[in-house]
Every structure is written in structure tokens, then in C-alpha cells.
Design a protein around this motif. Structure first.
Motif, PDB file in Angstrom:
ATOM      1  N   ASP A  56       8.529  -8.398   6.625  1.00 32.29           N
ATOM      2  CA  ASP A  56       8.321  -6.986   6.988  1.00 32.29           C
ATOM      3  C   ASP A  56       9.243  -6.045   6.214  1.00 32.29           C
ATOM      4  N   ASP A  57      10.402  -6.575   5.785  1.00 28.30           N
ATOM      5  CA  ASP A  57      11.388  -5.718   5.105  1.00 28.30           C
ATOM      6  C   ASP A  57      11.108  -5.546   3.618  1.00 28.30           C
ATOM      7  N   ILE A  58      10.250  -6.405   3.063  1.00 27.40           N
ATOM      8  CA  ILE A  58      10.078  -6.424   1.605  1.00 27.40           C
ATOM      9  C   ILE A  58       9.462  -5.129   1.035  1.00 27.40           C
ATOM     10  N   PRO A  59       8.354  -4.602   1.626  1.00 28.51           N
ATOM     11  CA  PRO A  59       7.815  -3.365   1.039  1.00 28.51           C
ATOM     12  C   PRO A  59       8.843  -2.237   1.024  1.00 28.51           C
ATOM     13  N   GLY A  60       9.592  -2.090   2.109  1.00 32.16           N
ATOM     14  CA  GLY A  60      10.602  -1.023   2.193  1.00 32.16           C
ATOM     15  C   GLY A  60      11.702  -1.192   1.151  1.00 32.16           C
ATOM     16  N   LEU A  61      12.147  -2.437   0.957  1.00 34.87           N
ATOM     17  CA  LEU A  61      13.204  -2.686  -0.040  1.00 34.87           C
ATOM     18  C   LEU A  61      12.737  -2.280  -1.432  1.00 34.87           C
ATOM     19  N   VAL A  62      11.454  -2.531  -1.714  1.00 34.99           N
ATOM     20  CA  VAL A  62      10.908  -2.162  -3.030  1.00 34.99           C
ATOM     21  C   VAL A  62      10.702  -0.649  -3.112  1.00 34.99           C
ATOM     22  N   MET A  63      10.109  -0.060  -2.063  1.00 31.64           N
ATOM     23  CA  MET A  63       9.854   1.389  -2.071  1.00 31.64           C
ATOM     24  C   MET A  63      11.158   2.185  -2.156  1.00 31.64           C
ATOM     25  N   ASP A  64      12.212   1.666  -1.530  1.00 24.19           N
ATOM     26  CA  ASP A  64      13.489   2.375  -1.553  1.00 24.19           C
ATOM     27  C   ASP A  64      14.311   2.034  -2.794  1.00 24.19           C
ATOM     28  N   GLY A  65      13.771   1.183  -3.667  1.00 26.94           N
ATOM     29  CA  GLY A  65      14.453   0.862  -4.930  1.00 26.94           C
ATOM     30  C   GLY A  65      15.670  -0.044  -4.764  1.00 26.94           C
ATOM     31  N   VAL A  66      15.777  -0.727  -3.606  1.00 26.40           N
ATOM     32  CA  VAL A  66      16.909  -1.635  -3.385  1.00 26.40           C
ATOM     33  C   VAL A  66      16.724  -2.915  -4.203  1.00 26.40           C
ATOM     34  N   VAL A  67      15.468  -3.335  -4.363  1.00 24.12           N
ATOM     35  CA  VAL A  67      15.157  -4.470  -5.238  1.00 24.12           C
ATOM     36  C   VAL A  67      14.143  -4.007  -6.278  1.00 24.12           C
ATOM     37  N   ASP A  68      14.035  -4.770  -7.380  1.00 22.75           N
ATOM     38  CA  ASP A  68      13.114  -4.390  -8.456  1.00 22.75           C
ATOM     39  C   ASP A  68      11.707  -4.924  -8.211  1.00 22.75           C
ATOM     40  N   LEU A  69      11.640  -6.169  -7.735  1.00 23.43           N
ATOM     41  CA  LEU A  69      10.341  -6.802  -7.499  1.00 23.43           C
ATOM     42  C   LEU A  69      10.294  -7.389  -6.093  1.00 23.43           C
ATOM     43  N   GLY A  70       9.093  -7.621  -5.590  1.00 20.95           N
ATOM     44  CA  GLY A  70       8.942  -8.280  -4.296  1.00 20.95           C
ATOM     45  C   GLY A  70       7.646  -9.068  -4.272  1.00 20.95           C
ATOM     46  N   ILE A  71       7.645 -10.143  -3.487  1.00 22.00           N
ATOM     47  CA  ILE A  71       6.416 -10.914  -3.273  1.00 22.00           C
ATOM     48  C   ILE A  71       6.057 -10.744  -1.801  1.00 22.00           C
ATOM     49  N   ILE A  72       4.862 -10.196  -1.545  1.00 23.40           N
ATOM     50  CA  ILE A  72       4.529  -9.813  -0.174  1.00 23.40           C
ATOM     51  C   ILE A  72       3.024  -9.878   0.066  1.00 23.40           C
ATOM     52  N   GLY A  73       2.625 -10.104   1.309  1.00 21.20           N
ATOM     53  CA  GLY A  73       1.202 -10.070   1.666  1.00 21.20           C
ATOM     54  C   GLY A  73       0.696  -8.633   1.600  1.00 21.20           C
ATOM     55  N   GLU A  74      -0.525  -8.458   1.057  1.00 22.75           N
ATOM     56  CA  GLU A  74      -1.087  -7.098   0.955  1.00 22.75           C
ATOM     57  C   GLU A  74      -1.200  -6.430   2.315  1.00 22.75           C
ATOM     58  N   ASN A  75      -1.435  -7.247   3.364  1.00 24.66           N
ATOM     59  CA  ASN A  75      -1.554  -6.679   4.709  1.00 24.66           C
ATOM     60  C   ASN A  75      -0.273  -5.976   5.138  1.00 24.66           C
ATOM     61  N   VAL A  76       0.867  -6.627   4.887  1.00 25.67           N
ATOM     62  CA  VAL A  76       2.164  -6.043   5.283  1.00 25.67           C
ATOM     63  C   VAL A  76       2.476  -4.831   4.396  1.00 25.67           C
ATOM     64  N   LEU A  77       2.162  -4.956   3.108  1.00 27.60           N
ATOM     65  CA  LEU A  77       2.396  -3.859   2.179  1.00 27.60           C
ATOM     66  C   LEU A  77       1.585  -2.622   2.581  1.00 27.60           C
ATOM     67  N   GLU A  78       0.287  -2.827   2.799  1.00 30.76           N
ATOM     68  CA  GLU A  78      -0.595  -1.696   3.117  1.00 30.76           C
ATOM     69  C   GLU A  78      -0.201  -1.055   4.449  1.00 30.76           C
ATOM     70  N   GLU A  79       0.189  -1.883   5.425  1.00 28.83           N
ATOM     71  CA  GLU A  79       0.609  -1.338   6.725  1.00 28.83           C
ATOM     72  C   GLU A  79       1.845  -0.459   6.546  1.00 28.83           C
ATOM     73  N   GLU A  80       2.787  -0.904   5.715  1.00 29.79           N
ATOM     74  CA  GLU A  80       4.015  -0.126   5.497  1.00 29.79           C
ATOM     75  C   GLU A  80       3.714   1.179   4.743  1.00 29.79           C
ATOM     76  N   VAL A  81       2.807   1.094   3.753  1.00 35.57           N
ATOM     77  CA  VAL A  81       2.412   2.311   3.018  1.00 35.57           C
ATOM     78  C   VAL A  81       1.805   3.317   3.998  1.00 35.57           C
ATOM     79  N   LEU A  82       0.890   2.838   4.859  1.00 36.54           N
ATOM     80  CA  LEU A  82       0.224   3.737   5.807  1.00 36.54           C
ATOM     81  C   LEU A  82       1.212   4.283   6.833  1.00 36.54           C
ATOM     82  N   THR A  83       2.167   3.441   7.267  1.00 39.79           N
ATOM     83  CA  THR A  83       3.177   3.889   8.236  1.00 39.79           C
ATOM     84  C   THR A  83       4.007   5.019   7.637  1.00 39.79           C
ATOM     85  N   ARG A  84       4.444   4.825   6.393  1.00 36.10           N
ATOM     86  CA  ARG A  84       5.289   5.850   5.757  1.00 36.10           C
ATOM     87  C   ARG A  84       4.497   7.132   5.517  1.00 36.10           C
TER      88      ARG A  84
END
Ligand code: ATP
Ligand code: MG
Length: 299
Positions: A56-84
Motif C-alpha cells: 500500500d505504501d509503494i505508490p505514495g513513495l514513488v509519487m512523493d519522489g522518496v524512491v525512483d522506481l516501484g513494483i506494484i499491483g495496478e489495483n493498488v496504484l490506481e486506488e492511490e491515484v484516485l484517492t489523491r
């Protein structure tokens, strides 16, 4: 302090994506020691650090620029994009590649004995889910509404516990649903694991490393999807044999020592050779038909 010149990749620490994420990086030649319970693992042979976190933390870490790359399920990514977006933010990142694992679907499920004729059956009903924004996007697209019951685990017990009329949860085989007396009635989203990159330019060295990694990932995935096929075939049936082979590639044809009536055929195929095709090849006189896995590939 973390070294900012090293490429940072976030992956799931333990769960459904962790083994395959680790395997992918290892097949790309990144040597990491992931034994300990540590948050950060350092690659021994490349300037790469691996952050191991809850998915759950991976999309946020990437969006906030804390990490450069992430491997994540599209479901979790899309949910985080929509939440933000719902919070008025404009999340930025890029999807570098869809990967070949982590496949699942986000589905609506109802008690097995209830009738379902379409999503309108659920208009205004209470639905338990961990993905309220993906669910809302789907219901909005259908012009329907629902009451959300947000659960971050054990979603499948909600109807039996009287918490909801239906659920919206991840499914891969459907066994969990069945065990809980539920029936999958609609798929609202299909997901796979993806490799994502933070917004903004990377330093030149990091970008060069990402480019190298992308070539290797392409090679790993392509190799996993490909087979090396070998056989002996009668020389006078060559064209008929080639017509049966999967994929568009022409095979390499080699002579057999001391036997002019037969030839050896070798080819790389992006498709597997089915038993039915092998039987047809054998009927044409082919023999010693071998289908081998490929370990690495670079085109
Ligand atoms: P974490 O502790 O990291 O938060 P989690 O329990 O949230 O883990 P997992 O169950 O490990 O998550 O699932 C991680 C991802 O694996 C899912 O978000 C989804 O993209 C993918 N996945 C693949 N198959 C399934 C499945 N059958 N059920 C659930 N997720 C699946
Ligand atoms: Mg999670």
C-alpha cells in the motif's frame, strides 16, 4: 543516511508480489541479500538500494519522489491515484512497463443464492471493499450509487456478518469466494504488477541504469514467454512441418550427419508447442521433438 546517487526501488516486503518481484530483479542480475528483516537491502554489484515495504505504501513513495522506481499491483496504484485526486492532489508518475505476474481481477460478488442481472441490482446497496475509489469509478460510469463499507481485510465475510449486501474484492481463482458462500457476478478491473517511476528527470547515471534495467526486464519477460524448439524431420516434408510450427519465425535448418533424408530444425518461438501440434508433427514423420525453456534473451 541513504546515498542519493543510488537508484532506489520499492517492492513488497512479503505477500503475493514479493517473491516474483525479487525473482525479476535477481534475473536481471541484481545481487541482493534479502535475508534479514531489514527495510533496506543494498545491491552488491550495482548502485541500487531496495526498499521493502507494505504494498500500500509503494505508490505514495514513488509519487512523493522518496524512491525512483516501484513494483506494484495496478489495483493498488490506481486506488492511490484516485484517492489523491479525491483529496485535490494531482499525483504524477510514469508506468514503465506492465509485468508478467500478479494477475488478478477486482470483482463484485454476492451471496451465492441471490439473483444478479447486472450492476443495477446493486444500486444503492451496501458494498464492502478495500478499494472504494475504484468501485466508485465503476459505479459512476454506470450511473449508479452504493454505500461503502470500508474493510482492509476479511472483506469476504462481510455479507455473512450482516455488514454488507455484496463485496468488491480481488479474485484470482475464486476459491476464497466459494468457501464463503459467495458468487463472482461482475469484473470491474483487471490488474497485473507494473514497474513505475517517479515524476521528474532522473540524474543521468540513474537514467542510464534504468535504461539498462528495462532492456534486461524485457529480456527476462520475453525469455519466460519463449521456447526453443528442436526436432528432426523428413527433408521432403519440410514445408508441411514449417506450416505447423507456432509463430512467424523461420527455423534454422541443419543437415544430419550420414542421413540425407532427414534434417534438424531449430527455432525460437514466442508461443508454446501444444501436444496436438506435436502429434501432427510426429504424424508427418518428425522425431526427437524437444521444447526447451529459455533462460535469457536479448534481441
Ligand atoms: P501488504 O502486507 O504488503 O499490504 P497485502 O495483504 O495488502 O500485503 P497481498 O495479498 O500480498 O497484499 O497482495 C498484493 C497484490 O497481489 C494485490 O494488490 C494484487 O495486485 C496482487 N494479487 C494477485 N493475485 C491476488 C489474489 N488472488 N488476491 C489478492 N491479490 C492478488
Ligand atoms: Mg497491502
Amino acid at each position: 543516511m541513504l546515498d542519493n546517487t543510488r537508484l532506489r526501488i520499492a517492492m513488497q516486503k512479503s505477500g503475493r508480489l514479493s517473491d516474483e518481484s525479487r525473482e525479476l530483479l535477481s534475473r536481471c542480475g541484481i545481487k541482493i541479500n534479502l535475508q534479514q528483516q531489514r527495510l533496506i537491502a543494498f545491491a552488491e554489484n550495482m548502485p541500487i538500494d531496495i526498499l521493502r515495504v507494505r504494498d500500500d505504501d509503494i505508490p505514495g513513495l514513488v509519487m512523493d519522489g522518496v524512491v525512483d522506481l516501484g513494483i506494484i499491483g495496478e489495483n493498488v496504484l490506481e486506488e492511490e491515484v484516485l484517492t489523491r485526486r479525491a483529496q485535490g492532489e494531482d499525483p504524477q508518475l510514469s508506468i514503465l512497463r506492465r509485468l508478467d505476474f500478479g494477475g488478478c481481477r477486482l470483482s463484485l460478488a454476492m451471496p451465492a443464492d441471490s439473483a444478479y442481472t447486472g450492476p443495477e441490482c446493486l444500486d444503492g446497496k451496501r458494498i464492502a471493499t478495500s478499494y472504494p475509489h475504484l468501485l466508485k469509478k465503476y459505479f459512476d460510469s454506470q450511473g449508479l450509487t452504493f454505500k461503502s463499507c470500508l474493510l482492509n481485510g476479511s472483506v469476504e465475510v462481510a455479507p455473512r456478518a450482516g455488514l454488507s449486501d455484496a463485496i468488491c474484492d480481488l479474485v484470482s481463482t475464486g476459491a476464497t469466494l466459494e468457501a464463503n458462500g459467495l458468487r463472482e457476478v461482475d469484473v470491474i478491473y483487471r490488474s497485473k504488477a507494473v514497474l513505475i517511476q517517479r515524476a521528474g528527470e532522473l540524474e543521468a547515471d540513474k537514467q542510464a541504469l534504468v535504461n539498462r534495467l528495462m532492456t534486461r526486464i524485457q529480456g527476462v519477460i520475453q525469455a519466460r514467454e519463449s521456447k526453443y524448439i528442436m526436432m528432426h524431420a523428413p527433408s521432403d516434408k519440410l514445408e508441411q512441418v514449417i506450416d505447423l510450427l507456432p509463430g512467424a519465425e523461420r527455423p534454422t535448418v541443419l543437415p544430419l550427419a550420414g542421413d540425407q533424408s532427414r534434417l534438424a530444425l531449430h527455432m525460437v518461438s514466442s508461443e508454446t508447442l501444444f501436444w496436438e501440434t506435436m502429434e501432427k508433427l510426429k504424424a508427418l514423420g518428425a522425431s526427437s521433438i524437444l521444447v526447451l525453456p529459455i533462460e535469457k534473451m536479448m534481441e
